[in-house]
Design an enzyme around this catalytic site. Structure first.
Site, short mmCIF file in Angstrom:
data_model
loop_
_atom_site.label_atom_id
_atom_site.label_comp_id
_atom_site.label_asym_id
_atom_site.label_seq_id
_atom_site.Cartn_x
_atom_site.Cartn_y
_atom_site.Cartn_z
N SER A 158 -23.15 -184.79 128.76
CA SER A 158 -21.76 -185.13 128.45
C SER A 158 -20.85 -184.40 129.42
CB SER A 158 -21.44 -184.77 127.00
OG SER A 158 -21.50 -183.37 126.81
N ALA A 161 -13.93 -185.47 129.40
CA ALA A 161 -13.11 -186.66 129.64
C ALA A 161 -13.71 -187.58 130.70
CB ALA A 161 -11.70 -186.24 130.05
N GLY A 164 -16.69 -188.69 130.73
CA GLY A 164 -17.74 -189.53 130.16
C GLY A 164 -19.09 -188.87 130.09
N GLY A 195 -19.01 -183.41 121.15
CA GLY A 195 -20.42 -183.42 121.56
C GLY A 195 -21.33 -183.71 120.37
N ASP A 196 -21.00 -183.17 119.23
CA ASP A 196 -21.81 -183.40 118.02
C ASP A 196 -21.75 -184.87 117.61
OD1 ASP A 196 -21.99 -180.64 118.14
OD2 ASP A 196 -20.36 -180.34 116.71
N1 LIG Z 1 -10.63 -185.50 126.64
C1 LIG Z 1 -11.53 -186.47 126.33
N2 LIG Z 1 -11.18 -187.78 126.46
C2 LIG Z 1 -12.07 -188.75 126.16
N3 LIG Z 1 -13.32 -188.52 125.73
C3 LIG Z 1 -13.71 -187.25 125.58
C4 LIG Z 1 -12.84 -186.15 125.88
N4 LIG Z 1 -13.50 -185.00 125.62
C5 LIG Z 1 -14.74 -185.37 125.19
N5 LIG Z 1 -14.86 -186.71 125.17
C6 LIG Z 1 -16.05 -187.48 124.76
O1 LIG Z 1 -16.92 -186.67 124.03
C7 LIG Z 1 -18.16 -186.50 124.71
C8 LIG Z 1 -18.67 -185.08 124.50
O2 LIG Z 1 -17.70 -184.16 124.97
P1 LIG Z 1 -18.06 -182.83 125.76
O3 LIG Z 1 -18.73 -183.17 127.03
O4 LIG Z 1 -16.81 -182.04 125.83
O5 LIG Z 1 -19.13 -182.20 124.78
P2 LIG Z 1 -19.51 -180.68 124.50
O6 LIG Z 1 -19.12 -179.83 125.69
O7 LIG Z 1 -20.91 -180.68 124.09
O8 LIG Z 1 -18.57 -180.33 123.29
P3 LIG Z 1 -18.85 -179.51 121.94
O9 LIG Z 1 -20.24 -178.95 122.03
O10 LIG Z 1 -17.80 -178.46 121.97
O11 LIG Z 1 -18.67 -180.50 120.85
C9 LIG Z 1 -17.87 -186.85 126.17
O12 LIG Z 1 -19.01 -187.30 126.84
C10 LIG Z 1 -16.82 -187.94 126.00
O13 LIG Z 1 -17.44 -189.17 125.73
MG LIG Z 2 -21.93 -179.24 122.92
#
Ligand SMILES: Nc1ncnc2c1ncn2[C@@H]1O[C@H](COP(=O)(O)OP(=O)(O)OP(=O)(O)O)[C@@H](O)[C@H]1O
Ligand SMILES: [Mg+2]
Length: 309
Positions: A221, A224, A226, A252-253
């Site tokens: 992930s 923003a 994708g 992410g969850d």
């Molecule tokens: N600002 C954003 N705008 C649009 N989609 C987002 C945004 N932030 C996160 N997403 C969506 O959520 C998905 C997961 O986010 P991210 O990559 O931040 O996960 P993470 O770092 O594992 O987060 P966490 O573990 O804190 O929940 C991204 O792949 C995207 O699809």
């Molecule tokens: Mg995460």
């Protein structure tokens, strides 16, 4: 059945004050308390999508009800190994004037070898009638860093697939035990492969490398920007949806829950990523600690763009 394992749940308490004064008395304007923890989030979202879901984990007698209630409200079954003491509190203090948040995260209640043995036994028992076991979230004090790897190996002879979302050494050791699915973000992936990844091409290369090490599905992930998903043979990339961002808590969850929902239905790779992306975007659109709404998720599915890379 999806079983999510919650080893270190938390109660997230958010305080709003007019202006944070370090070393002084601060008057609280408002308080909010929510049951938190990544495995709790995955179970709640998977249940929202319509999957049969349960949560297993450690819980404390003093205030564990708050967690149980949230799960129950979403129709998630639960089974716990009960510990003395109280569930840790993660405190977020919002300075309303500056719009700045200061966080205080407690480590959680210490577990011992007996607690961990009971947990392993519980997880193995519940794995018997589960399609997916989701291992996610921080480890409590006293828990060895390879405990997720131990659980993956403990269920090896059982017909269940493991999904792992962890960071640092817990992820690295977990990867060695070959879970079916992992979903690191860019930073977690960099730590897992031991080098910085400058661009999307670097991320794709690292994801494929992990797939070659015996992981069926590697999703990365990228906030923003994708996400990408590879099964070792095909690699898909999605730019992420342009949605109003209200809170990225649990994005992410939610993505994990969406992808597992796709894998459970044995959907093709495109559909697995599509569900993950729509679910994550729906979560981002929800206020505060609220996660995916099913109707928002459904309305976003057709907007997800996916290309093979
Ligand atoms: N600002 C954003 N705008 C649009 N989609 C987002 C945004 N932030 C996160 N997403 C969506 O959520 C998905 C997961 O986010 P991210 O990559 O931040 O996960 P993470 O770092 O594992 O987060 P966490 O573990 O804190 O929940 C991204 O792949 C995207 O699809
Ligand atoms: Mg995460």
């Amino acid at each position: 059945m999806i079983t999510a394992v919650s080893l270190n749940p938390s109660i997230d308490k958010a305080l709003t004050i007019e202006r944070f004064r370090y070393g002084s008395m601060n008057r609280v304007m408002s308080t909010r308390r929510d049951a938190g923890g990544k495995a709790i989030n995955v179970s709640v979202v998977a249940a929202t999508l319509g999957a049969e879901t349960r949560c297993a984990g450690f819980l404390c007698r003093e205030n564990g009800r708050i967690i149980e209630n949230r799960l129950m409200a979403h129709g998630v079954q639960s089974e716990f190994v009960w510990l003395e003491g109280s569930v840790r509190t993660n405190l977020k203090v919002l300075d309303a004037e500056q719009g700045v948040v200061t966080e205080f995260n407690e480590p959680g209640v210490r577990v011992n070898a007996q607690d961990l043995a009971e947990m392993t036994e519980l997880v193995c028992r519940l794995a018997e009638d589960s399609d997916f076991l989701v291992l996610t979230g921080s480890l409590p004090p006293g828990c060895p860093v390879d405990y997720y790897a131990q659980l993956i190996r403990a269920v090896e002879g059982i017909d269940v697939k493991c999904a792992l979302d962890a960071e640092g050494e817990a992820l690295r050791r977990g990867i060695e035990a070959r879970p079916c699915l992992i979903k690191p973000n860019r930073m977690e992936l960099e730590m897992a492969v031991g080098r910085p990844l400058a661009d999307r091409a670097g991320v794709i290369g690292a994801a494929k490398e992990l797939a070659r090490r015996g992981i069926d599905f590697v999703a990365v992930s990228l906030g923003a920007e994708g996400a990408i998903l590879t099964d070792g043979e095909r690699t898909l990339s999605s730019p992420g949806l342009h949605v109003p961002v209200r809170s990225t808590v649990g994005a992410g969850d939610s993505m994990m829950a969406g992808m597992i929902y796709g894998l459970m239905a044995e959907k093709p790779l495109e559909e697995v990523l599509r569900r993950g992306m729509a679910c994550a975007a729906a979560s981002v659109m929800a206020e505060g600690t609220r996660l995916t709404e099913r109707s928002t998720y459904k309305s976003l599915l057709d907007d997800v763009m996916i290309e093979e890379v």
